[in-house]
Design a protein around this motif. Structure first.
Motif, PDB file in Angstrom:
ATOM      1  N   GLY A  42       0.926  -1.234   0.046  1.00 29.02           N
ATOM      2  CA  GLY A  42       0.496   0.018   0.283  1.00 29.02           C
ATOM      3  C   GLY A  42       0.698   1.422  -0.194  1.00 29.02           C
ATOM      4  N   ALA A  43       1.964   1.214   0.162  1.00 30.94           N
ATOM      5  CA  ALA A  43       2.871   2.129   0.162  1.00 30.94           C
ATOM      6  C   ALA A  43       3.189   3.111  -0.939  1.00 30.94           C
ATOM      7  CB  ALA A  43       4.736   2.601   0.709  1.00 30.94           C
ATOM      8  N   ILE A  44       2.485   4.295  -1.536  1.00 30.83           N
ATOM      9  CA  ILE A  44       3.080   4.657  -1.794  1.00 30.83           C
ATOM     10  C   ILE A  44       4.794   5.199  -2.338  1.00 30.83           C
ATOM     11  CG2 ILE A  44       1.094   5.601  -2.534  1.00 30.83           C
ATOM     12  CD1 ILE A  44       2.132   8.510  -1.594  1.00 30.83           C
ATOM     13  N   ASN A  45       5.303   5.482  -3.313  1.00 39.83           N
ATOM     14  CA  ASN A  45       7.354   5.637  -3.862  1.00 39.83           C
ATOM     15  C   ASN A  45       7.309   7.969  -3.983  1.00 39.83           C
ATOM     16  OD1 ASN A  45       9.457   4.895  -5.950  1.00 39.83           O
ATOM     17  ND2 ASN A  45       9.895   5.033  -3.716  1.00 39.83           N
ATOM     18  N   ILE A  46       7.802   7.925  -3.326  1.00 36.13           N
ATOM     19  CA  ILE A  46       7.922   9.352  -3.297  1.00 36.13           C
ATOM     20  C   ILE A  46       9.628   9.587  -2.777  1.00 36.13           C
ATOM     21  CG2 ILE A  46       8.061  12.076  -3.286  1.00 36.13           C
ATOM     22  CD1 ILE A  46       4.542  10.905  -2.197  1.00 36.13           C
ATOM     23  N   PRO A  47      10.569   9.443  -4.337  1.00 33.27           N
ATOM     24  CA  PRO A  47      11.681   8.977  -3.678  1.00 33.27           C
ATOM     25  C   PRO A  47      12.312  10.429  -2.989  1.00 33.27           C
ATOM     26  CG  PRO A  47      11.617   8.408  -5.825  1.00 33.27           C
ATOM     27  CD  PRO A  47      10.619   9.576  -5.104  1.00 33.27           C
ATOM     28  N   LEU A  48      13.486  10.519  -1.951  1.00 34.42           N
ATOM     29  CA  LEU A  48      13.502  11.790  -1.271  1.00 34.42           C
ATOM     30  C   LEU A  48      14.114  13.238  -1.947  1.00 34.42           C
ATOM     31  CD1 LEU A  48      14.363  12.705   1.469  1.00 34.42           C
ATOM     32  CD2 LEU A  48      16.539  12.246   1.123  1.00 34.42           C
ATOM     33  N   GLY A  49      14.616  12.108  -3.053  1.00 28.92           N
ATOM     34  CA  GLY A  49      14.606  13.783  -3.367  1.00 28.92           C
ATOM     35  C   GLY A  49      14.068  15.260  -4.361  1.00 28.92           C
ATOM     36  N   GLN A  50      12.808  14.041  -4.350  1.00 29.87           N
ATOM     37  CA  GLN A  50      11.615  15.097  -4.885  1.00 29.87           C
ATOM     38  C   GLN A  50      11.016  15.617  -3.326  1.00 29.87           C
ATOM     39  OE1 GLN A  50       8.484  12.298  -7.219  1.00 29.87           O
ATOM     40  NE2 GLN A  50      10.077  11.327  -7.801  1.00 29.87           N
ATOM     41  N   ILE A  51      11.516  15.628  -2.464  1.00 30.77           N
ATOM     42  CA  ILE A  51      10.953  16.348  -1.733  1.00 30.77           C
ATOM     43  C   ILE A  51      11.352  17.232  -0.973  1.00 30.77           C
ATOM     44  CG2 ILE A  51       9.842  15.879   1.241  1.00 30.77           C
ATOM     45  CD1 ILE A  51       9.864  12.466   0.397  1.00 30.77           C
ATOM     46  N   VAL A  52      11.417  18.320  -0.760  1.00 33.04           N
ATOM     47  CA  VAL A  52      12.266  19.541  -1.272  1.00 33.04           C
ATOM     48  C   VAL A  52      11.472  20.522  -0.227  1.00 33.04           C
ATOM     49  CG1 VAL A  52      12.994  19.508  -3.003  1.00 33.04           C
ATOM     50  CG2 VAL A  52      11.543  21.151  -3.390  1.00 33.04           C
ATOM     51  N   PRO A  53      11.982  21.471  -0.157  1.00 33.94           N
ATOM     52  CA  PRO A  53      10.979  22.803   1.433  1.00 33.94           C
ATOM     53  C   PRO A  53      10.348  23.476   0.532  1.00 33.94           C
ATOM     54  CG  PRO A  53      13.771  22.348   1.419  1.00 33.94           C
ATOM     55  CD  PRO A  53      13.573  21.634   0.451  1.00 33.94           C
ATOM     56  N   ARG A  82      10.699  15.983   8.183  1.00 38.20           N
ATOM     57  CA  ARG A  82      11.503  17.485   8.876  1.00 38.20           C
ATOM     58  C   ARG A  82      10.555  18.301   7.346  1.00 38.20           C
ATOM     59  NH1 ARG A  82      15.108  13.841  11.317  1.00 38.20           N
ATOM     60  NH2 ARG A  82      14.860  13.905  13.214  1.00 38.20           N
ATOM     61  N   THR A  83      11.831  17.640   6.236  1.00 44.03           N
ATOM     62  CA  THR A  83      11.526  18.469   5.483  1.00 44.03           C
ATOM     63  C   THR A  83       9.708  19.016   5.039  1.00 44.03           C
ATOM     64  OG1 THR A  83      13.271  18.052   4.222  1.00 44.03           O
ATOM     65  CG2 THR A  83      11.590  18.889   3.103  1.00 44.03           C
ATOM     66  N   MET A  84       8.803  18.047   5.484  1.00 43.70           N
ATOM     67  CA  MET A  84       7.541  17.540   5.256  1.00 43.70           C
ATOM     68  C   MET A  84       6.867  19.198   6.378  1.00 43.70           C
ATOM     69  SD  MET A  84       6.806  13.866   3.649  1.00 43.70           S
ATOM     70  CE  MET A  84       5.163  14.314   2.958  1.00 43.70           C
ATOM     71  N   ALA A  85       7.435  18.357   7.339  1.00 42.00           N
ATOM     72  CA  ALA A  85       6.579  19.579   8.349  1.00 42.00           C
ATOM     73  C   ALA A  85       7.006  20.657   8.312  1.00 42.00           C
ATOM     74  CB  ALA A  85       7.050  18.394   9.805  1.00 42.00           C
ATOM     75  N   ASN A  86       7.797  20.934   7.979  1.00 41.31           N
ATOM     76  CA  ASN A  86       8.694  22.365   7.568  1.00 41.31           C
ATOM     77  C   ASN A  86       8.047  23.414   7.169  1.00 41.31           C
ATOM     78  OD1 ASN A  86      10.390  22.740  10.325  1.00 41.31           O
ATOM     79  ND2 ASN A  86      12.426  21.831   8.903  1.00 41.31           N
ATOM     80  N   THR A  87       7.488  22.541   5.737  1.00 40.82           N
ATOM     81  CA  THR A  87       6.749  22.996   4.625  1.00 40.82           C
ATOM     82  C   THR A  87       5.075  23.288   5.161  1.00 40.82           C
ATOM     83  OG1 THR A  87       7.947  21.624   2.381  1.00 40.82           O
ATOM     84  CG2 THR A  87       5.568  22.152   2.249  1.00 40.82           C
TER      85      THR A  87
END
Length: 109
Positions: A42-53, A82-87
């Motif tokens: 059930g997980a979706i793949n969003i690589p770390l490089g796509q998660i930006v501030p 942490r990046t997602m929370a800061n966003t």
């Protein structure tokens, strides 16, 4: 260590309970080839490089939804959470990595 508002760390067991009893989104932040080798059902793949501030992810438009993140060991998912929370994501929970996940992986959903 104090955590960012909106970010927390939980155990794999607590994450598994949430997956079974709540409406959560599970996000694998590993690279696609790692995800393809085996991931949590059930997980979706969003690589770390796509998660930006500052970037609201198109796959995750609801900033209030509970999001569970993981990677291989927990390091990348911690950075992503942490990046997602800061966003502005309000409830991101890192449960570590698949190396500590005792509930099995799948290759296809």
């Amino acid at each position: 260590m104090s955590e960012k508002p909106g970010y927390s760390e939980i155990s794999p067991h607590d994450a598994y309970k949430l997956m079974r009893t709540s409406s959560v989104i599970v996000v694998d932040v590993r690279e696609p080839h790692e995800y393809d080798f085996g991931h949590i059902r059930g997980a979706i793949n969003i690589p770390l490089g796509q998660i930006v501030p500052g970037r609201i992810l198109p796959e995750l438009p609801d900033m209030k939804k509970t999001i569970l993140v993981y990677c291989r060991s927990g390091r990348r998912s911690g950075m992503a959470g942490r990046t997602m929370a800061n966003t502005g994501y309000e409830d991101v929970r890192n449960f570590g990595g698949v190396i500590h996940w005792p509930y099995g992986l799948v290759r296809e959903d």
